[in-house]
Design a protein around this motif. Structure first.
Motif, PDB file in Angstrom:
ATOM      1  N   UNK A 666       0.861  -1.187   0.000  1.00 49.33           N
ATOM      2  CA  UNK A 666       0.000   0.000   0.000  1.00 49.33           C
ATOM      3  C   UNK A 666       0.894   1.232   0.000  1.00 49.33           C
ATOM      4  N   UNK A 667       0.318   2.354  -0.376  1.00 53.02           N
ATOM      5  CA  UNK A 667       1.097   3.596  -0.320  1.00 53.02           C
ATOM      6  C   UNK A 667       1.372   4.020   1.121  1.00 53.02           C
ATOM      7  N   UNK A 668       0.643   3.481   2.062  1.00 55.96           N
ATOM      8  CA  UNK A 668       0.929   3.787   3.457  1.00 55.96           C
ATOM      9  C   UNK A 668       2.152   3.081   3.983  1.00 55.96           C
ATOM     10  N   UNK A 669       2.523   1.971   3.341  1.00 61.46           N
ATOM     11  CA  UNK A 669       3.634   1.155   3.830  1.00 61.46           C
ATOM     12  C   UNK A 669       4.834   1.117   2.889  1.00 61.46           C
ATOM     13  N   UNK A 670       4.606   1.313   1.596  1.00 60.69           N
ATOM     14  CA  UNK A 670       5.697   1.288   0.626  1.00 60.69           C
ATOM     15  C   UNK A 670       6.293   2.694   0.559  1.00 60.69           C
ATOM     16  N   UNK A 671       7.533   2.826   0.980  1.00 60.37           N
ATOM     17  CA  UNK A 671       8.129   4.146   1.129  1.00 60.37           C
ATOM     18  C   UNK A 671       8.553   4.734  -0.211  1.00 60.37           C
ATOM     19  N   UNK A 672       8.208   5.992  -0.412  1.00 60.38           N
ATOM     20  CA  UNK A 672       8.638   6.766  -1.570  1.00 60.38           C
ATOM     21  C   UNK A 672       8.903   8.185  -1.098  1.00 60.38           C
ATOM     22  N   UNK A 673       9.738   8.946  -1.799  1.00 63.38           N
ATOM     23  CA  UNK A 673      10.038  10.305  -1.351  1.00 63.38           C
ATOM     24  C   UNK A 673       8.840  11.234  -1.503  1.00 63.38           C
ATOM     25  N   UNK A 674       8.717  12.142  -0.567  1.00 59.70           N
ATOM     26  CA  UNK A 674       7.751  13.228  -0.671  1.00 59.70           C
ATOM     27  C   UNK A 674       8.526  14.506  -0.977  1.00 59.70           C
ATOM     28  N   UNK A 675       7.814  15.616  -1.105  1.00 66.59           N
ATOM     29  CA  UNK A 675       8.475  16.860  -1.498  1.00 66.59           C
ATOM     30  C   UNK A 675       9.652  17.217  -0.595  1.00 66.59           C
ATOM     31  N   UNK A 676       9.504  16.966   0.696  1.00 61.06           N
ATOM     32  CA  UNK A 676      10.566  17.328   1.640  1.00 61.06           C
ATOM     33  C   UNK A 676      11.832  16.507   1.437  1.00 61.06           C
ATOM     34  N   UNK A 677      11.719  15.382   0.746  1.00 63.83           N
ATOM     35  CA  UNK A 677      12.884  14.528   0.507  1.00 63.83           C
ATOM     36  C   UNK A 677      13.596  14.862  -0.800  1.00 63.83           C
ATOM     37  N   UNK A 678      13.004  15.740  -1.589  1.00 64.96           N
ATOM     38  CA  UNK A 678      13.550  16.040  -2.912  1.00 64.96           C
ATOM     39  C   UNK A 678      14.254  17.386  -2.879  1.00 64.96           C
ATOM     40  N   UNK A 679      15.535  17.432  -3.195  1.00 64.24           N
ATOM     41  CA  UNK A 679      16.302  18.678  -3.101  1.00 64.24           C
ATOM     42  C   UNK A 679      16.185  19.495  -4.379  1.00 64.24           C
ATOM     43  N   UNK A 680      16.968  20.539  -4.441  1.00 62.18           N
ATOM     44  CA  UNK A 680      17.107  21.292  -5.686  1.00 62.18           C
ATOM     45  C   UNK A 680      17.792  20.398  -6.713  1.00 62.18           C
ATOM     46  N   UNK A 681      17.183  20.284  -7.877  1.00 62.15           N
ATOM     47  CA  UNK A 681      17.714  19.431  -8.950  1.00 62.15           C
ATOM     48  C   UNK A 681      18.066  20.317 -10.135  1.00 62.15           C
TER      49      UNK A 681
END
Length: 736
Positions: A666-681
């Motif tokens: 589920x999206x509650x358990x499968x970890x993926x980055x959110x906005x706070x995890x994404x830096x300047x690219x």
């Protein structure tokens, strides 16, 4: 005119032409279609990973409100196996017998008047099993091992002799886990029969493959199948194969003689539409003290389903990445009781590059050389296997311009030498290549009596910008404004197109559109060849150019006439032309067709007490050949970068080692980055048009992801002195 010249439209960062439809909700995805008399389906999945079904009791489900049918292996008709495709064999046909090959295997389909009724009834079906011990680990000695599945192992030189002359030898074992594609849109199939003809709305990245497969499975002519996918809610490779839920929806629609809609749930997405297979890789690299690579040996083993042949040669990239005289790559697969794997963005390269580029950094450290200098020293000026010059290769420029943009010169030489307050700071680098891939493609282009153009091909746009760049290209090649061009796709009745995958569609389709537009120009010239009223009388394609809706002489732009004028004078409503592209061959070019290249630079910051890691910034320098739209291309690299961060730090499909059940589906358990995890690219494109094709493009869909895991791992090593060899990189690995 044999190649695409620089123009006013191609390359410009135009907004997506399909954006208004998407933001207003007018774009229809497969899940949006409702047909008269439509029914709804739900699936029943196995709750064991291996064994047999000994009994099925569907009586309670059949008696439930709204239920129309329940189909199991006991009641299903015999279906033919799917065909061989460009990407290998089709996944196993569903409901063949009582065997269970993986947890979540589709063992029944329930159809009811509403989706809620179908889902409720699916829970009322009682299954009895005879379970056997499942094979779930690539290291299980009972697993069948497939050696060199597609004949892609490589060997050049003598690796034994190479290691004997090496001053430094570094080796290690690297592991990558299963990842699941997880596009935002749930995969959906809507199937409707009209006599012996079939129409399917499907979440596919390859309409023609769905058409071919369904025709084979149901024993009907391909001309009787139409597949529609004008908009797809993402894919990342999940839509490249024809999965069993598609076949089951079509089967149910045929049995009921009513349209059927089947929408997978999020947990079903984890077991039904493929995943990136895990890998265990042993890599060994030898070099001299002067920094010359002398030997690379790379072995990989990955998982595959019991009766499938999906293949990802994780070691193959090591054969062409560097100018090393002695290289050996070997790949194997272990057959396990798992759902069928499939392509996920940057298949094989995403896993293999992590091992190679991490080990390359270790060698550089061992000989005391800057990792950037070490890579530049071993740059492959020609294709290492073919011995031919590249059709283009701006990797060296990617390294140099990326390093300048990133500020690599500020990097402290020793691990642990850079800090900001209590945080450890690390700089990491990875070199990237993604193999060349193109297959035949077709397109049709028309100019209408009002001067507008209509182009089409049976491709899909999974968010990459195909609608937009092909509209731009058509407009450029016909000398029209963008708003005078319409490009349609996603319909198997249109000219053949390959899959949106492998970073090959843009090149193949662009070349087909180029051919169609050039042929259409010649068609117009043929009409006026003997027309004494035309200033273009007797002109050839080499004599003319196009602009402002006109064909005119190159030497005198005033001598020409509009498409509208030609069509009107000759009483034509429109004029059309077909174009096709074929992949270039190294033998004909005298060059090795090149895929995309890149260099990834990453800064990380680590709290050593808590083991917390943050990616502070990323610079991606990309050689993507001719960039058709800078905005959509940049978006592709940014999206791939986020996927690479996700692979490095978050994603892991967790399978219970005993039952084979995916524990975090589920999206509650499968970890993926959110906005706070994404830096300047920061993204920069270097290099120029590729010489292998008329349009000079290279695919960039995958190259954005490759290298991020290694660059982050190398930055972690620079910050901490600790080499991480398993993904994802987790807190417990970083606590010092």
């Amino acid at each position: 005119m044999t190649t695409l010249e620089a123009g006013r439209i191609v390359g410009a960062g135009l907004d997506r032409v399909d954006a208004p439809l998407k933001v207003t909700g007018a774009a229809q995805y497969p899940n949006d279609f409702t047909l008269p008399g439509m029914t709804h389906a739900a699936l029943v999945g196995s709750t064991i990973a291996a064994g047999r079904i000994t009994g099925i009791d569907a009586s309670e489900a059949l008696a439930a409100p709204g239920v129309l049918t329940v189909i199991t292996h006991l009641t299903a008709p015999r279906l033919e196996p799917g065909p061989m495709t460009l990407l290998g064999g089709s996944p196993p046909t569903p409901l063949r017998d009582d065997r269970i090959l993986h947890y979540g295997q589709h063992i029944a389909i329930v159809v009811a008047e509403s989706a809620e009724q179908a889902r409720h009834a699916a829970r009322l079906i009682h299954i009895r099993y005879e379970a056997t011990e499942a094979l779930l680990d690539v290291d299980d000695p009972r697993a069948e091992i497939v050696v060199n599945p597609w004949g892609m192992d490589t060997e050049r030189g003598d690796v034994g002799a190479g290691f004997a002359q090496a001053d430094v030898v570094v080796e290690g074992t690297y592991t990558t886990p299963d990842n699941t594609n997880n596009p935002l849109g749930l995969m959906t199939t809507v199937a409707s029969w009209h006599g012996d003809s079939l129409t399917v709305h499907d979440s596919t990245q390859w309409p023609h493959n769905v058409r071919t497969t369904l025709a084979a499975v149901f024993g009907i002519p391909e001309s009787g199948v139409r597949v529609l996918a004008p908009f797809v809610g993402g894919g990342f490779g999940a839509g490249l194969r024809v999965w069993s839920h598609v076949i089951l929806a079509v089967l149910a629609a045929r049995e009921l003689k009513r349209p059927v809609k089947l929408v997978l749930s999020r947990p079903e997405m984890f077991t039904s539409v493929g995943h990136r297979p895990n890998s265990v890789q042993q890599i060994k690299i030898g070099a001299t003290r002067d920094g010359d690579l002398v030997a690379i040996e790379h072995h990989g083993i990955s998982s595959v389903a019991m009766e499938d042949d999906d293949y990802e040669p994780v070691s193959a990239g090591s054969a062409v990445a560097y100018a090393c005289p002695n290289v050996l790559t070997r790949d194997r697969q272990a057959r396990l009781n798992i759902p069928c794997p499939g392509s996920m963005r940057a298949p094989a390269e995403g896993q293999g590059n992590f091992a190679l580029e991490s080990a390359i950094d270790d060698v550089a450290h061992a000989i005391g050389m800057d990792p950037l200098e070490f890579r530049l020293r071993n740059f492959a000026d020609e294709h290492p296997l073919r011995g031919l010059p590249w059709s283009s290769n701006a990797l060296r420029a990617c390294y140099l311009e990326g390093a300048e943009r990133f500020g690599w010169s500020r990097r402290g030489r020793e691990p642990g030498s850079m800090r900001e307050g209590n945080l450890l700071v690390g700089y990491g680098l990875a070199g990237v290549s993604y193999p060349f891939y193109q297959v035949p493609c077709q397109a049709r282009v028309s100019v209408r009596h009002d001067g507008s153009a209509y182009a089409r091909s049976a491709a899909t746009d999974i968010g990459t910008g195909t609608y937009t760049v092909m509209t731009q290209l058509t407009a450029e090649l016909l000398g029209l404004d963008v708003d005078r061009v319409r490009f349609d796709l996603g319909d198997s009745d249109m000219p053949y197109a390959p899959q949106a995958g492998g970073s090959g569609l843009t090149g193949a389709l662009a070349n087909a559109v180029h051919a169609a537009c050039r042929r259409l120009t010649r068609e117009f010239l043929d009409i006026v060849r003997d027309d004494t009223r035309s200033p273009l009388q007797g002109a050839t394609a080499e004599d003319v150019a196009v602009s402002d809706g006109r064909i005119h002489l190159i030497e005198d732009s005033a001598q020409g006439e509009s498409y509208v004028g030609i069509l009107a004078r000759h009483g034509l409503e429109e004029l059309s032309a077909d174009g096709r592209s074929t992949p270039p061959r190294a033998e004909d070019l005298g060059m090795a067709p090149a895929g995309a290249f890149g260099a990834k630079f990453v800064e990380v910051r680590i709290d050593p007490a808590l083991g917390l890691l943050r990616v502070a910034r990323v610079v991606s320098a990309i050689d993507g050949g001719r960039i058709l739209n800078e905005k959509t291309a940049t978006s592709q690299i940014i999206g791939g970068t986020v996927g690479g961060i996700s692979q490095a730090l978050f994603e892991e499909t967790a399978t219970d080692a005993v039952t084979g059940r995916i524990a975090n589906a589920t999206f509650g358990d499968y970890l993926m980055p959110v906005n706070a995890d994404v830096p300047y690219i920061d993204v920069l494109f270097v290099g120029g048009p590729d010489r292998a094709t008329r349009t000079g493009t290279k695919g960039i869909g995958e190259v954005g992801l490759v290298g991020l895991a290694a660059a982050i791992g190398n930055a972690v090593f620079h910050a901490t002195g600790r080499r991480i060899r398993s993904l994802p990189i987790t807190i417990d690995q970083l606590m010092l």
